[in-house]
Design a protein around this motif. Structure first.
Motif, mmCIF file in Angstrom:
data_model
loop_
_atom_site.group_PDB
_atom_site.id
_atom_site.type_symbol
_atom_site.label_atom_id
_atom_site.label_comp_id
_atom_site.label_asym_id
_atom_site.label_seq_id
_atom_site.Cartn_x
_atom_site.Cartn_y
_atom_site.Cartn_z
ATOM 1 N N ALA A 48 0.886 -1.268 -0.167
ATOM 2 C CA ALA A 48 -0.015 0.059 0.086
ATOM 3 C C ALA A 48 0.935 1.219 -0.005
ATOM 4 C CB ALA A 48 -0.926 -0.038 1.306
ATOM 5 N N ARG A 49 2.018 1.058 -0.162
ATOM 6 C CA ARG A 49 3.080 2.320 -0.430
ATOM 7 C C ARG A 49 3.906 2.165 -1.431
ATOM 8 N NH1 ARG A 49 4.460 0.028 4.964
ATOM 9 N NH2 ARG A 49 6.113 -0.632 3.817
ATOM 10 N N PRO A 50 4.105 3.420 -2.133
ATOM 11 C CA PRO A 50 4.807 3.138 -3.507
ATOM 12 C C PRO A 50 6.421 2.740 -2.949
ATOM 13 C CG PRO A 50 4.272 5.615 -2.731
ATOM 14 C CD PRO A 50 3.816 4.571 -1.681
ATOM 15 N N HIS A 51 6.997 2.143 -4.052
ATOM 16 C CA HIS A 51 8.257 1.757 -4.099
ATOM 17 C C HIS A 51 9.349 2.993 -4.018
ATOM 18 C CE1 HIS A 51 7.120 -2.415 -4.350
ATOM 19 N NE2 HIS A 51 6.385 -2.060 -5.650
ATOM 20 N N ARG A 52 10.173 2.713 -3.218
ATOM 21 C CA ARG A 52 11.268 4.001 -2.913
ATOM 22 C C ARG A 52 12.740 3.329 -3.090
ATOM 23 N NH1 ARG A 52 9.576 7.916 1.792
ATOM 24 N NH2 ARG A 52 7.391 8.911 0.961
ATOM 25 N N ILE A 53 13.634 4.119 -3.766
ATOM 26 C CA ILE A 53 14.894 4.100 -3.948
ATOM 27 C C ILE A 53 15.666 5.195 -3.412
ATOM 28 C CG2 ILE A 53 16.686 3.479 -5.625
ATOM 29 C CD1 ILE A 53 14.677 2.077 -7.475
ATOM 30 N N GLY A 54 16.591 5.120 -2.594
ATOM 31 C CA GLY A 54 17.168 6.136 -1.945
ATOM 32 C C GLY A 54 18.034 6.814 -3.240
ATOM 33 N N TRP A 55 18.254 8.131 -3.069
ATOM 34 C CA TRP A 55 18.914 9.010 -3.921
ATOM 35 C C TRP A 55 20.312 9.020 -3.927
ATOM 36 C CZ3 TRP A 55 17.335 11.451 -8.151
ATOM 37 C CH2 TRP A 55 17.984 12.502 -8.806
ATOM 38 N N ASN A 56 20.716 8.167 -2.676
ATOM 39 C CA ASN A 56 22.176 8.124 -2.787
ATOM 40 C C ASN A 56 22.578 6.664 -3.654
ATOM 41 O OD1 ASN A 56 20.750 6.321 -1.031
ATOM 42 N ND2 ASN A 56 22.394 6.129 0.650
ATOM 43 N N LYS A 57 21.584 6.303 -4.210
ATOM 44 C CA LYS A 57 21.759 4.958 -4.923
ATOM 45 C C LYS A 57 22.005 5.175 -6.291
ATOM 46 C CE LYS A 57 21.308 1.854 -1.592
ATOM 47 N NZ LYS A 57 22.539 1.144 -0.839
ATOM 48 N N VAL A 58 21.652 6.579 -6.700
ATOM 49 C CA VAL A 58 21.760 6.929 -8.261
ATOM 50 C C VAL A 58 23.435 6.775 -8.614
ATOM 51 C CG1 VAL A 58 21.795 9.174 -9.674
ATOM 52 C CG2 VAL A 58 20.117 8.583 -8.068
ATOM 53 N N ARG A 59 23.642 6.298 -9.549
ATOM 54 C CA ARG A 59 24.937 5.943 -10.132
ATOM 55 C C ARG A 59 25.151 7.041 -11.521
ATOM 56 N NH1 ARG A 59 26.988 0.078 -12.689
ATOM 57 N NH2 ARG A 59 26.652 -0.500 -10.597
ATOM 58 N N ASP A 60 24.302 7.298 -12.298
ATOM 59 C CA ASP A 60 24.277 7.865 -13.402
ATOM 60 C C ASP A 60 22.855 8.455 -13.998
ATOM 61 O OD1 ASP A 60 25.784 9.119 -15.659
ATOM 62 O OD2 ASP A 60 24.975 7.248 -16.891
ATOM 63 N N ILE A 61 22.861 9.607 -14.261
ATOM 64 C CA ILE A 61 21.716 10.068 -14.859
ATOM 65 C C ILE A 61 22.037 10.759 -16.401
ATOM 66 C CG2 ILE A 61 19.952 12.227 -14.733
ATOM 67 C CD1 ILE A 61 20.559 12.519 -11.620
ATOM 68 N N GLY A 62 21.385 9.921 -17.161
ATOM 69 C CA GLY A 62 21.660 10.322 -18.743
ATOM 70 C C GLY A 62 20.101 9.880 -19.377
ATOM 71 N N ASP A 83 18.812 7.148 -19.382
ATOM 72 C CA ASP A 83 17.939 6.352 -18.238
ATOM 73 C C ASP A 83 18.664 7.014 -16.916
ATOM 74 O OD1 ASP A 83 16.552 4.939 -20.060
ATOM 75 O OD2 ASP A 83 18.098 3.320 -20.018
ATOM 76 N N ILE A 84 17.908 6.481 -15.814
ATOM 77 C CA ILE A 84 18.611 6.908 -14.484
ATOM 78 C C ILE A 84 18.829 5.499 -13.937
ATOM 79 C CG2 ILE A 84 18.200 7.789 -12.279
ATOM 80 C CD1 ILE A 84 15.925 9.334 -13.423
ATOM 81 N N GLU A 85 20.217 5.471 -13.688
ATOM 82 C CA GLU A 85 20.855 4.278 -13.360
ATOM 83 C C GLU A 85 21.054 4.189 -11.823
ATOM 84 O OE1 GLU A 85 24.884 1.557 -14.311
ATOM 85 O OE2 GLU A 85 24.225 2.976 -15.801
ATOM 86 N N PHE A 86 20.700 3.342 -11.309
ATOM 87 C CA PHE A 86 20.822 3.073 -9.614
ATOM 88 C C PHE A 86 21.817 1.807 -9.538
ATOM 89 C CE2 PHE A 86 17.102 5.783 -9.724
ATOM 90 C CZ PHE A 86 17.106 6.310 -8.504
ATOM 91 N N ASP A 87 22.411 2.043 -8.350
ATOM 92 C CA ASP A 87 23.493 0.960 -8.066
ATOM 93 C C ASP A 87 22.607 0.095 -6.927
ATOM 94 O OD1 ASP A 87 25.529 -0.436 -7.495
ATOM 95 O OD2 ASP A 87 26.519 0.820 -6.067
ATOM 96 N N ILE A 88 21.786 -0.653 -7.586
ATOM 97 C CA ILE A 88 20.840 -1.638 -6.803
ATOM 98 C C ILE A 88 20.752 -3.010 -7.582
ATOM 99 C CG2 ILE A 88 19.578 -0.100 -5.322
ATOM 100 C CD1 ILE A 88 17.216 -0.684 -7.266
ATOM 101 N N ASP A 89 20.540 -3.988 -7.034
ATOM 102 C CA ASP A 89 20.151 -5.304 -7.775
ATOM 103 C C ASP A 89 18.767 -5.436 -7.426
ATOM 104 O OD1 ASP A 89 19.997 -7.820 -8.990
ATOM 105 O OD2 ASP A 89 21.501 -8.716 -7.578
ATOM 106 N N VAL A 90 17.877 -5.454 -8.544
ATOM 107 C CA VAL A 90 16.574 -5.517 -8.562
ATOM 108 C C VAL A 90 15.832 -6.974 -7.924
ATOM 109 C CG1 VAL A 90 16.027 -6.354 -11.054
ATOM 110 C CG2 VAL A 90 14.407 -4.568 -9.831
#
Length: 119
Positions: free
Chosen positions: A73-87, A89-96
């Motif tokens: 019942a809550r949106p999925h959140r990914i911390g901004w500190n996990k951003v690897r690159d903004i181009g 696409d927005i690439e995050f340093d996580i394993d989905v």
């Protein structure tokens, strides 16, 4: 950088270039005497519905809770500190694969698609 123009609705990928979804919302921390600080992005239908207003956001959250439990019942959140690159696409340093982002798709596959004859 203009956040709404440059971030909102962009494709999100994990470190293996697996598409996760699109940025549906931004979470900011308000700080006294300083500009707001982006702390996370939100993905999912609840956050997308909130862009239409409070009522659609509540309806979507209630529907998600009813169908798949309060945890969804809550949106999925990914911390901004996990951003690897903004181009492009927005690439995050996580394993989905280690997140619950695709749990709605898993539920749908198990409870709906899997029951269709020939599926």
């Amino acid at each position: 950088m203009q956040l709404l123009r440059d971030i909102l609705d962009k494709q999100v990928v994990d470190r293996e270039q697996v598409k996760i979804g699109k940025v549906d919302g931004l979470v900011a921390e308000l700080r006294r005497g300083k500009p707001p600080k982006v702390v996370a992005i939100e993905l999912g239908s609840i956050s997308l519905a909130r862009r239409l207003g409070v009522v659609p956001g509540r309806w979507t959250a209630r529907l998600a809770a009813r169908l798949s439990g309060k945890r969804q019942a809550r949106p999925h959140r990914i911390g901004w500190n996990k951003v690897r690159d903004i181009g492009v696409d927005i690439e995050f340093d996580i394993d989905v694969r280690r997140t619950r982002i695709f749990s709605w798709q898993d539920w749908l596959r198990e409870h709906v698609v899997g029951r269709i004859p020939g599926a």
